[in-house]
Design a protein around this motif. Structure first.
Motif, mmCIF file in Angstrom:
data_model
loop_
_atom_site.group_PDB
_atom_site.id
_atom_site.type_symbol
_atom_site.label_atom_id
_atom_site.label_comp_id
_atom_site.label_asym_id
_atom_site.label_seq_id
_atom_site.Cartn_x
_atom_site.Cartn_y
_atom_site.Cartn_z
ATOM 1 N N ILE A 79 0.771 -1.279 -0.047
ATOM 2 C CA ILE A 79 0.014 0.007 0.138
ATOM 3 C C ILE A 79 1.045 1.240 -0.219
ATOM 4 O O ILE A 79 0.484 2.501 0.267
ATOM 5 C CB ILE A 79 -1.020 0.127 1.147
ATOM 6 C CG1 ILE A 79 -0.224 0.170 2.527
ATOM 7 C CG2 ILE A 79 -2.021 -1.202 1.234
ATOM 8 C CD1 ILE A 79 -0.987 0.148 3.907
ATOM 9 N N ARG A 80 2.208 1.164 0.070
ATOM 10 C CA ARG A 80 2.921 2.418 -0.122
ATOM 11 C C ARG A 80 2.677 3.347 -1.241
ATOM 12 O O ARG A 80 2.985 4.226 -0.799
ATOM 13 C CB ARG A 80 4.364 1.747 -0.363
ATOM 14 C CG ARG A 80 5.053 1.112 0.924
ATOM 15 C CD ARG A 80 6.315 0.514 0.723
ATOM 16 N NE ARG A 80 6.486 -0.262 -0.359
ATOM 17 C CZ ARG A 80 7.757 -1.066 -0.584
ATOM 18 N NH1 ARG A 80 8.766 -0.647 -0.263
ATOM 19 N NH2 ARG A 80 7.558 -1.885 -1.553
ATOM 20 N N HIS A 81 2.108 2.979 -2.372
ATOM 21 C CA HIS A 81 1.813 3.657 -3.566
ATOM 22 C C HIS A 81 0.623 4.417 -3.501
ATOM 23 O O HIS A 81 0.147 5.395 -4.299
ATOM 24 C CB HIS A 81 1.826 2.939 -4.784
ATOM 25 C CG HIS A 81 0.781 1.895 -4.984
ATOM 26 N ND1 HIS A 81 0.815 0.773 -4.256
ATOM 27 C CD2 HIS A 81 -0.232 1.823 -5.843
ATOM 28 C CE1 HIS A 81 -0.065 0.091 -4.602
ATOM 29 N NE2 HIS A 81 -0.863 0.752 -5.352
ATOM 30 N N ILE A 82 -0.322 3.974 -2.290
ATOM 31 C CA ILE A 82 -1.644 4.326 -2.176
ATOM 32 C C ILE A 82 -1.740 5.672 -1.577
ATOM 33 O O ILE A 82 -1.361 5.806 -0.320
ATOM 34 C CB ILE A 82 -2.518 3.419 -1.763
ATOM 35 C CG1 ILE A 82 -2.811 2.307 -2.608
ATOM 36 C CG2 ILE A 82 -4.080 3.706 -1.484
ATOM 37 C CD1 ILE A 82 -3.451 1.164 -1.764
ATOM 38 N N LYS A 83 -2.240 6.771 -2.089
ATOM 39 C CA LYS A 83 -2.096 8.065 -1.353
ATOM 40 C C LYS A 83 -3.665 8.647 -1.525
ATOM 41 O O LYS A 83 -4.555 8.313 -2.453
ATOM 42 C CB LYS A 83 -1.260 8.985 -2.053
ATOM 43 C CG LYS A 83 0.004 8.585 -1.968
ATOM 44 C CD LYS A 83 1.149 9.754 -2.764
ATOM 45 C CE LYS A 83 2.705 9.250 -2.439
ATOM 46 N NZ LYS A 83 3.441 10.122 -3.233
ATOM 47 N N LEU A 84 -4.181 9.330 -0.685
ATOM 48 C CA LEU A 84 -5.386 9.892 -0.512
ATOM 49 C C LEU A 84 -5.224 11.381 -0.885
ATOM 50 O O LEU A 84 -4.590 12.146 -0.278
ATOM 51 C CB LEU A 84 -6.012 9.903 1.020
ATOM 52 C CG LEU A 84 -6.133 8.307 1.694
ATOM 53 C CD1 LEU A 84 -6.434 8.477 3.152
ATOM 54 C CD2 LEU A 84 -6.733 7.560 0.680
ATOM 55 N N SER A 85 -6.313 11.862 -1.554
ATOM 56 C CA SER A 85 -6.215 13.426 -2.031
ATOM 57 C C SER A 85 -7.578 14.059 -1.745
ATOM 58 O O SER A 85 -7.637 15.107 -2.205
ATOM 59 C CB SER A 85 -5.800 13.142 -3.459
ATOM 60 O OG SER A 85 -6.934 12.627 -4.268
ATOM 61 N N GLN A 86 -8.396 13.405 -1.523
ATOM 62 C CA GLN A 86 -9.859 14.005 -1.016
ATOM 63 C C GLN A 86 -10.077 14.058 0.535
ATOM 64 O O GLN A 86 -10.133 12.863 1.016
ATOM 65 C CB GLN A 86 -10.923 13.146 -1.840
ATOM 66 C CG GLN A 86 -10.878 13.220 -3.401
ATOM 67 C CD GLN A 86 -11.113 14.614 -3.795
ATOM 68 O OE1 GLN A 86 -11.845 15.236 -3.306
ATOM 69 N NE2 GLN A 86 -10.423 14.888 -4.984
#
Length: 314
Positions: free
Chosen positions: A24-31
């Motif tokens: 999950i290192r590439h998963i980023k939250l932007s909302q």
């Protein structure tokens, strides 16, 4: 646009990761918002914001149980939109088939014991802070009597020395030299320190001092709302300074207005007690008492009385 790592959300909210083998290192939250996919579970995906955290609560789970034969297919379609994660609240039991599907689609499945409403409120509040618009400015931020005082001015004018004196008087340092300002709402600005310089003060002629080590943990603070700005400037005899304070002056950060006082600096002025007085005076105004207005009313009433006495004499 700012982002925050999903792993940080998992750590902050103490979420149980049901798909620990997924990277999950590439998963980023932007909302800074979340979504309860009620309409999506019914097959309506128009205007679906797939970048939000998807939350399954008691109602959504009851619906899935009712259509158990189509549950995996519906959730598979939801995962096809590459949502950042799916969070099950209230410790809802997750079927093994769904976990296998999550591994196949690369979508993390998380779980929490919190109720759906409280979890959503906490996540939204936290994401609003983490993803807030921000700027960095040169200054010092201190907590004085619970008010966040941002001290600005030219380099070498005495901001750090004033902060050190305030710390010795029992107040708390948030950051010296660089202040990171986040706009968390239309009314609130939050100031923090960069990780590298947190709890340090630079004093010319002495060097770097560690405030937390010298004065203890009660002398520092990690975040503070910015309530008042004090701008230090060299004394200029040709400039006219505000001596009553009937009208507030403001400065603006990220579209938010903050009350600002310009303080002229001369040898012998005690900056610490000036900052303390400004903080207390600001608090009084918030509570409905304005000393300048009180003086103005007294003068006006006195003039009216004198004028009436003169009329009576004639």
């Amino acid at each position: 646009m700012y982002t925050v790592q999903l792993s940080k959300l998992i750590e902050k909210m103490n979420l149980e990761n049901l798909t620990p083998e997924l990277d999950i290192r590439h998963i980023k939250l932007s909302q800074p918002d979340v979504n309860r996919p009620a309409l999506q579970l019914a097959g309506f995906f128009d205007y679906f914001d797939s970048e939000r955290v998807q939350v399954i609560g008691h109602v959504e789970n009851a619906y899935l149980q009712k259509i158990s034969e189509d549950e995996i297919g519906i959730l598979s379609k939801l995962m096809d939109y590459k949502v950042p994660c799916i969070v099950f609240c209230r410790n809802i039991e997750v079927k093994e088939e769904l976990i296998e599907l999550a591994y196949e689609k690369g979508i993390p499945i998380l779980r929490t014991a919190k109720t759906t409403s409280s979890f959503m409120a906490e996540v939204i509040r936290w994401l609003n802070v983490e993803l807030a618009p921000r700027i960095s400015i040169h200054g010092v931020l201190v907590d004085v009597y619970g008010e966040g005082i941002l001290i600005t001015g030219e380099s070498g004018i005495g901001k750090s020395e004033a902060a050190l004196e305030l710390i010795k008087r029992g107040h708390r340092l948030v950051t010296d030299d660089v202040v990171e300002i986040k706009k968390v709402s239309d009314d609130t600005l939050i100031g923090t320190a960069p990780d590298i310089t947190r709890h340090f003060i630079e004093l010319r002629g002495i060097g770097i001092i560690d405030v937390k080590t010298l004065f203890g943990v009660e002398s520092v603070k990690n975040t503070q709302s910015i309530d008042l700005v004090i701008k230090l400037e060299e004394w200029n005899k040709d400039q006219e300074y505000d001596r009553l304070g009937l009208e507030e002056q403001y400065t603006e950060f990220l579209g938010n207005k903050v009350v600002c006082h310009s303080i002229p600096i001369r040898p012998g002025r005690n900056l610490a007690i000036i900052v303390e007085s400004a903080a207390v005076n600001y608090r009084q105004k918030k509570m409905g008492y304005n000393a300048a207005q009180e003086l103005y009313n007294r003068v006006t009433n006195n003039l009216m009385k004198k004028s009436k006495q003169d009329e009576d004499e004639y």
